[in-house]
Design a protein around this motif. Structure first.
Motif, PDB file in Angstrom:
ATOM      1  N   TYR A  35      50.076 100.949  36.663  1.00  0.00           N
ATOM      2  CA  TYR A  35      50.827 101.691  35.351  1.00  0.00           C
ATOM      3  C   TYR A  35      50.636 103.215  35.757  1.00  0.00           C
ATOM      4  O   TYR A  35      49.591 103.633  36.365  1.00  0.00           O
ATOM      5  CB  TYR A  35      49.970 101.503  34.129  1.00  0.00           C
ATOM      6  CG  TYR A  35      50.223 100.070  33.521  1.00  0.00           C
ATOM      7  CD1 TYR A  35      51.341  99.888  32.722  1.00  0.00           C
ATOM      8  CD2 TYR A  35      49.715  98.871  34.032  1.00  0.00           C
ATOM      9  CE1 TYR A  35      51.752  98.543  32.298  1.00  0.00           C
ATOM     10  CE2 TYR A  35      49.997  97.689  33.349  1.00  0.00           C
ATOM     11  CZ  TYR A  35      50.992  97.438  32.609  1.00  0.00           C
ATOM     12  OH  TYR A  35      51.367  96.285  32.295  1.00  0.00           O
ATOM     13  N   LEU A  36      51.659 103.801  35.530  1.00  0.00           N
ATOM     14  CA  LEU A  36      51.483 105.169  35.421  1.00  0.00           C
ATOM     15  C   LEU A  36      51.287 106.006  33.964  1.00  0.00           C
ATOM     16  O   LEU A  36      52.085 105.609  33.003  1.00  0.00           O
ATOM     17  CB  LEU A  36      53.070 105.994  36.037  1.00  0.00           C
ATOM     18  CG  LEU A  36      52.956 107.273  36.123  1.00  0.00           C
ATOM     19  CD1 LEU A  36      52.147 107.967  36.986  1.00  0.00           C
ATOM     20  CD2 LEU A  36      54.429 107.844  36.573  1.00  0.00           C
ATOM     21  N   GLU A  93      49.065  95.070  30.642  1.00  0.00           N
ATOM     22  CA  GLU A  93      49.422  96.166  29.566  1.00  0.00           C
ATOM     23  C   GLU A  93      48.237  96.123  28.542  1.00  0.00           C
ATOM     24  O   GLU A  93      47.688  97.468  28.299  1.00  0.00           O
ATOM     25  CB  GLU A  93      50.789  96.150  29.023  1.00  0.00           C
ATOM     26  CG  GLU A  93      51.165  97.514  28.164  1.00  0.00           C
ATOM     27  CD  GLU A  93      52.282  97.241  27.559  1.00  0.00           C
ATOM     28  OE1 GLU A  93      52.672  98.122  26.943  1.00  0.00           O
ATOM     29  OE2 GLU A  93      53.080  96.465  28.083  1.00  0.00           O
ATOM     30  N   SER A  94      47.732  95.245  28.212  1.00  0.00           N
ATOM     31  CA  SER A  94      46.756  95.410  26.918  1.00  0.00           C
ATOM     32  C   SER A  94      45.408  95.789  27.611  1.00  0.00           C
ATOM     33  O   SER A  94      44.827  96.683  26.913  1.00  0.00           O
ATOM     34  CB  SER A  94      46.456  93.939  26.579  1.00  0.00           C
ATOM     35  OG  SER A  94      45.740  92.858  27.400  1.00  0.00           O
ATOM     36  N   GLU A  95      44.908  95.506  28.937  1.00  0.00           N
ATOM     37  CA  GLU A  95      43.986  96.460  29.544  1.00  0.00           C
ATOM     38  C   GLU A  95      44.009  97.752  29.634  1.00  0.00           C
ATOM     39  O   GLU A  95      43.344  98.651  29.435  1.00  0.00           O
ATOM     40  CB  GLU A  95      43.663  95.735  30.981  1.00  0.00           C
ATOM     41  CG  GLU A  95      42.455  96.215  31.540  1.00  0.00           C
ATOM     42  CD  GLU A  95      41.980  95.599  32.957  1.00  0.00           C
ATOM     43  OE1 GLU A  95      41.114  96.193  33.505  1.00  0.00           O
ATOM     44  OE2 GLU A  95      42.584  94.834  33.306  1.00  0.00           O
ATOM     45  N   GLU A  98      43.608  99.418  26.127  1.00  0.00           N
ATOM     46  CA  GLU A  98      42.503  99.367  25.817  1.00  0.00           C
ATOM     47  C   GLU A  98      41.630 100.627  26.751  1.00  0.00           C
ATOM     48  O   GLU A  98      40.971 101.482  26.101  1.00  0.00           O
ATOM     49  CB  GLU A  98      41.630  98.294  26.412  1.00  0.00           C
ATOM     50  CG  GLU A  98      40.229  98.227  25.765  1.00  0.00           C
ATOM     51  CD  GLU A  98      39.480  96.939  26.052  1.00  0.00           C
ATOM     52  OE1 GLU A  98      38.179  96.809  26.347  1.00  0.00           O
ATOM     53  OE2 GLU A  98      40.106  95.868  26.376  1.00  0.00           O
ATOM     54  N   ILE A  99      42.032 100.808  27.976  1.00  0.00           N
ATOM     55  CA  ILE A  99      41.529 101.908  28.590  1.00  0.00           C
ATOM     56  C   ILE A  99      41.898 103.327  28.110  1.00  0.00           C
ATOM     57  O   ILE A  99      41.173 104.359  27.911  1.00  0.00           O
ATOM     58  CB  ILE A  99      41.899 102.067  30.270  1.00  0.00           C
ATOM     59  CG1 ILE A  99      41.341 100.852  30.982  1.00  0.00           C
ATOM     60  CG2 ILE A  99      41.580 103.289  31.054  1.00  0.00           C
ATOM     61  CD1 ILE A  99      41.848 100.342  32.234  1.00  0.00           C
ATOM     62  N   ILE A 100      43.199 103.521  27.850  1.00  0.00           N
ATOM     63  CA  ILE A 100      43.521 104.635  27.051  1.00  0.00           C
ATOM     64  C   ILE A 100      42.805 104.897  25.668  1.00  0.00           C
ATOM     65  O   ILE A 100      42.419 105.991  25.595  1.00  0.00           O
ATOM     66  CB  ILE A 100      45.163 104.590  26.901  1.00  0.00           C
ATOM     67  CG1 ILE A 100      45.828 104.600  28.442  1.00  0.00           C
ATOM     68  CG2 ILE A 100      45.624 105.857  25.909  1.00  0.00           C
ATOM     69  CD1 ILE A 100      47.507 104.205  28.197  1.00  0.00           C
ATOM     70  N   ALA A 101      42.720 104.000  24.968  1.00  0.00           N
ATOM     71  CA  ALA A 101      42.209 103.934  23.628  1.00  0.00           C
ATOM     72  C   ALA A 101      40.782 104.414  23.772  1.00  0.00           C
ATOM     73  O   ALA A 101      40.339 105.006  22.823  1.00  0.00           O
ATOM     74  CB  ALA A 101      42.105 102.654  22.763  1.00  0.00           C
ATOM     75  N   ASN A 102      39.991 104.178  24.799  1.00  0.00           N
ATOM     76  CA  ASN A 102      38.598 104.551  24.942  1.00  0.00           C
ATOM     77  C   ASN A 102      38.589 105.796  25.582  1.00  0.00           C
ATOM     78  O   ASN A 102      37.154 106.213  25.766  1.00  0.00           O
ATOM     79  CB  ASN A 102      38.039 103.511  25.665  1.00  0.00           C
ATOM     80  CG  ASN A 102      37.773 102.165  24.916  1.00  0.00           C
ATOM     81  OD1 ASN A 102      37.358 102.381  23.952  1.00  0.00           O
ATOM     82  ND2 ASN A 102      38.079 101.067  25.593  1.00  0.00           N
ATOM     83  N   ASP A 103      39.645 106.558  25.998  1.00  0.00           N
ATOM     84  CA  ASP A 103      39.534 107.822  26.938  1.00  0.00           C
ATOM     85  C   ASP A 103      38.995 108.818  25.668  1.00  0.00           C
ATOM     86  O   ASP A 103      39.594 109.114  24.685  1.00  0.00           O
ATOM     87  CB  ASP A 103      40.910 108.287  27.244  1.00  0.00           C
ATOM     88  CG  ASP A 103      40.709 109.413  28.298  1.00  0.00           C
ATOM     89  OD1 ASP A 103      39.945 110.307  27.598  1.00  0.00           O
ATOM     90  OD2 ASP A 103      41.633 109.476  29.039  1.00  0.00           O
ATOM     91  N   LEU A 115      52.872 105.540  28.747  1.00  0.00           N
ATOM     92  CA  LEU A 115      52.397 104.358  29.662  1.00  0.00           C
ATOM     93  C   LEU A 115      53.595 103.539  30.105  1.00  0.00           C
ATOM     94  O   LEU A 115      54.509 103.295  29.422  1.00  0.00           O
ATOM     95  CB  LEU A 115      51.204 103.401  29.046  1.00  0.00           C
ATOM     96  CG  LEU A 115      50.938 102.247  29.722  1.00  0.00           C
ATOM     97  CD1 LEU A 115      50.054 102.875  30.792  1.00  0.00           C
ATOM     98  CD2 LEU A 115      50.241 101.355  29.121  1.00  0.00           C
ATOM     99  N   HIS A 116      53.805 103.698  31.357  1.00  0.00           N
ATOM    100  CA  HIS A 116      54.813 103.129  31.941  1.00  0.00           C
ATOM    101  C   HIS A 116      54.424 102.197  33.120  1.00  0.00           C
ATOM    102  O   HIS A 116      53.818 102.505  34.185  1.00  0.00           O
ATOM    103  CB  HIS A 116      55.634 103.940  32.956  1.00  0.00           C
ATOM    104  CG  HIS A 116      56.264 105.035  31.756  1.00  0.00           C
ATOM    105  ND1 HIS A 116      57.144 105.012  30.896  1.00  0.00           N
ATOM    106  CD2 HIS A 116      55.812 106.280  31.439  1.00  0.00           C
ATOM    107  CE1 HIS A 116      57.554 105.894  30.319  1.00  0.00           C
ATOM    108  NE2 HIS A 116      56.430 106.691  30.522  1.00  0.00           N
ATOM    109  N   PRO A 117      54.880 100.992  33.240  1.00  0.00           N
ATOM    110  CA  PRO A 117      54.387 100.009  34.433  1.00  0.00           C
ATOM    111  C   PRO A 117      55.210 100.736  35.570  1.00  0.00           C
ATOM    112  O   PRO A 117      56.446 101.032  35.379  1.00  0.00           O
ATOM    113  CB  PRO A 117      55.264  98.661  33.862  1.00  0.00           C
ATOM    114  CG  PRO A 117      56.134  98.806  32.737  1.00  0.00           C
ATOM    115  CD  PRO A 117      55.770 100.065  32.293  1.00  0.00           C
TER     116      PRO A 117
END
Length: 129
Positions: A35-36, A93-95, A98-103, A115-117
């Motif tokens: 993902y980018l 994508e859910s992972e 989750e990473i973004i939400a915890n930043d 977020l882009h695949p």
């Protein structure tokens, strides 16, 4: 137009390095999606501040922890002060979300994100030898 040019150059460089094996790798049996992640200035980005002047210590520690786990492959600020970019390799994508939400910088609303695949081109195999 300049922002797009810088971003495209950055993305191309990431793809070349990733395909050349210049970044940490996971075991081949673990199916991962790339993902980018593009960070943009959020509502809490202080007006007139450069990205290098922002309070991003916790964000930096978080990125380093993701790199140490082999999740974040490359990251850095956009040199035109438009945010930053991150390459993630995760199960789905859910992972990634989750990473973004915890930043910490997203939580603090310093950054918003896209977020882009992403499927980096393996340019090496197209070279004539």
């Amino acid at each position: 137009m300049q922002i797009k040019s810088v971003l495209l150059t950055f993305v191309a460089a990431i793809g070349i390095l990733a395909q050349a094996g210049a970044v940490a790798s996971e075991p081949a049996d673990a199916a991962k999606t790339t993902y980018l992640l593009i960070y943009r200035p959020g509502p809490a980005w202080p007006q007139g501040k450069l990205v290098t002047e922002l309070p991003l210590r916790d964000h930096g520690k978080y990125m380093l922890s993701l790199y140490a786990k082999g999740i974040m492959k490359m990251a850095g600020p956009l040199t035109d002060n438009a945010g930053g970019a991150v390459v993630l390799e995760v199960a789905d994508e859910s992972e990634a979300r989750e990473i973004i939400a915890n930043d910490p910088a997203v939580k603090a609303r310093i950054f918003v994100h896209e977020l882009h695949p992403w499927e980096p081109v393996q340019w090496e195999k197209h070279l004539k030898k």
